[in-house]
Design a protein around this motif. Structure first.
Motif, PDB file in Angstrom:
ATOM      1  N   MET A 152       0.897  -1.247   0.157  1.00  0.00           N
ATOM      2  CA  MET A 152      -0.013   0.032  -0.008  1.00  0.00           C
ATOM      3  C   MET A 152       0.847   1.350  -0.181  1.00  0.00           C
ATOM      4  N   ALA A 153       1.843   1.344   0.829  1.00  0.00           N
ATOM      5  CA  ALA A 153       2.889   2.373   0.907  1.00  0.00           C
ATOM      6  C   ALA A 153       3.562   2.652  -0.573  1.00  0.00           C
ATOM      7  N   LEU A 154       3.736   1.639  -1.240  1.00  0.00           N
ATOM      8  CA  LEU A 154       4.490   1.788  -2.602  1.00  0.00           C
ATOM      9  C   LEU A 154       3.285   2.097  -3.670  1.00  0.00           C
ATOM     10  N   ILE A 155       2.398   1.895  -3.291  1.00  0.00           N
ATOM     11  CA  ILE A 155       1.141   2.284  -4.286  1.00  0.00           C
ATOM     12  C   ILE A 155       1.077   3.755  -4.269  1.00  0.00           C
ATOM     13  N   MET A 156       0.783   4.169  -2.735  1.00  0.00           N
ATOM     14  CA  MET A 156       0.734   5.436  -2.707  1.00  0.00           C
ATOM     15  C   MET A 156       1.846   6.389  -3.287  1.00  0.00           C
ATOM     16  N   MET A 157       3.191   5.875  -3.222  1.00  0.00           N
ATOM     17  CA  MET A 157       4.297   6.562  -3.591  1.00  0.00           C
ATOM     18  C   MET A 157       4.198   6.793  -5.223  1.00  0.00           C
ATOM     19  N   GLU A 158       3.898   5.509  -5.785  1.00  0.00           N
ATOM     20  CA  GLU A 158       3.825   5.533  -7.136  1.00  0.00           C
ATOM     21  C   GLU A 158       2.638   6.493  -7.841  1.00  0.00           C
ATOM     22  N   GLN A 159       1.398   6.754  -6.713  1.00  0.00           N
ATOM     23  CA  GLN A 159       0.742   7.710  -7.333  1.00  0.00           C
ATOM     24  C   GLN A 159       1.004   9.004  -7.048  1.00  0.00           C
ATOM     25  N   HIS A 160       2.119   9.390  -6.405  1.00  0.00           N
ATOM     26  CA  HIS A 160       2.641  10.697  -6.072  1.00  0.00           C
ATOM     27  C   HIS A 160       3.914  10.687  -6.658  1.00  0.00           C
ATOM     28  N   ILE A 161       4.091  10.504  -8.129  1.00  0.00           N
ATOM     29  CA  ILE A 161       5.342  10.700  -8.585  1.00  0.00           C
ATOM     30  C   ILE A 161       5.915  11.935  -8.783  1.00  0.00           C
TER      31      ILE A 161
END
Length: 339
Positions: free
Chosen positions: A235-244
């Motif tokens: 979930m943390a990685l997905i959030m990071m990916e969505q805030h490139i």
């Protein structure tokens, strides 16, 4: 009871309890439509008779012209737009986002009429974009695919959006991420309106072990083939990916997944042998590499698009990660594709 009243009572008794009116966008996603429609077929009757006993559906259109899906297969409307109140739900099936006017004015007017009449409206796949464009998601939360999350936020900043769920139901609107989650939504509605046996029949014939709940996480691994074991780190990685581009702090990431920063750092070290900051940079650089190789965007634009302060900083990080400069990587790819 007169014969006419008896006949009317029989008709009402035999009326399907779940009726879906489909509006297909130009270049709609065929799998999203077919999963929904076939789940209704299988939940409607038993022994594969497809009798539409409990469920019914129609493809609606202002004309009878064929509608072409994104894969080229065409579907013809089976009914005019008519009265939306004859349906339990109106489902808008979206598709490619680069299509101008995905649905016509008559369909938009029909959706507004349905909303005014209190008929629930469903946005399937990128159908959420169509509903948002027409104002039908104002004041509601939209569920969109992780693939389209950044685009949705960019186009509709005033609409709350999530890509952490399979579908969301919010005050007469249902939005669904698409893909296999369409089957989860369809069987959820079958269970609600028809019953557990009908839901189980549809799932078993489609070879689906169980229906996932709306709140379950969309299937996505930002690291590709690298396995991610802990749900919270994913979930943390997905959030990071969505805030490139609009880089968020690690404290905000930790808070979003219900952890302290120290707990998140401990999980990342256990899972990846790296800090959250390092993994965040890795995700941004992977996205930058794709832009370098597959587009002709200037490096300054790529640097800003991936959250780097300036080109020189971007180039240093890129060379450290990939052992090649962005310019050299672009030239090498061009040479490889030319041969």
């Amino acid at each position: 009871m007169t014969q006419a009243l008896a006949s009317r009572a029989k008709d009402q008794k035999n009326q399907p309890v779940l009726r879906i009116g489909f509006i297909l966008a130009r270049s709609f996603t065929l799998s999203a439509f077919s999963l929904f429609a076939d789940a209704l077929r299988l939940g409607s009757d038993f022994e594969d008779r497809s009798g539409r006993v409990n469920c019914d559906w129609a493809v609606l259109g202002s004309t009878r012209n064929f509608i072409t899906s994104s894969c080229g297969i065409q579907v013809a409307p089976t009914a005019p737009l008519g009265n939306p109140k004859q349906f339990s739900y109106i489902a808008v099936v979206g598709g490619r986002l680069n299509v101008a006017e995905p649905i016509d004015r008559e369909a938009i007017a029909f959706l507004n009429e349905a909303a005014a009449a209190g008929v629930p409206i469903i946005g399937v796949c990128t159908g959420s974009f169509i509903l948002a464009e027409t104002g039908l998601l104002d004041g509601r939360t939209a569920c969109v695919s992780w693939l389209h999350y950044v685009d949705f936020r960019s186009r509709f900043p005033s609409i709350d959006a999530t890509s952490k769920r399979l579908f969301v139901e919010d005050h007469g609107r249902i939005t669904c991420a698409g893909g296999s989650s369409v089957a989860d939504l369809a069987t959820y509605l079958i269970r609600r309106h028809v019953g557990e046996a009908a839901e189980r029949n549809a799932l078993e014939i489609m070879q689906i072990t169980r229906r996932r709940d709306a709140s379950e996480m969309q299937t996505r691994n930002p690291l590709g083939s690298t396995p991610v074991r802990d749900k919270r780190t994913n979930m943390a990685l997905i959030m990071m990916e969505q805030h490139i581009e609009d880089v968020v702090s690690i404290d905000d990431v930790a808070d979003a997944v219900g952890l302290s920063r120290r707990q998140l750092e401990r999980l990342f070290r256990t899972e990846f042998g790296a800090t959250p900051v390092a993994m965040y940079i890795r995700l941004r650089l992977e996205h930058a590499r794709r832009l370098v190789v597959f587009t002709d965007k200037p490096l300054i634009d790529i640097a800003l698009e991936t959250g780097f302060e300036n080109v020189s900083h971007f180039i240093r990080k890129f060379r450290k990660e990939f052992a090649i400069t962005p310019v050299a990587a672009r030239r090498r790819h061009a040479a490889e594709t030319a041969t």
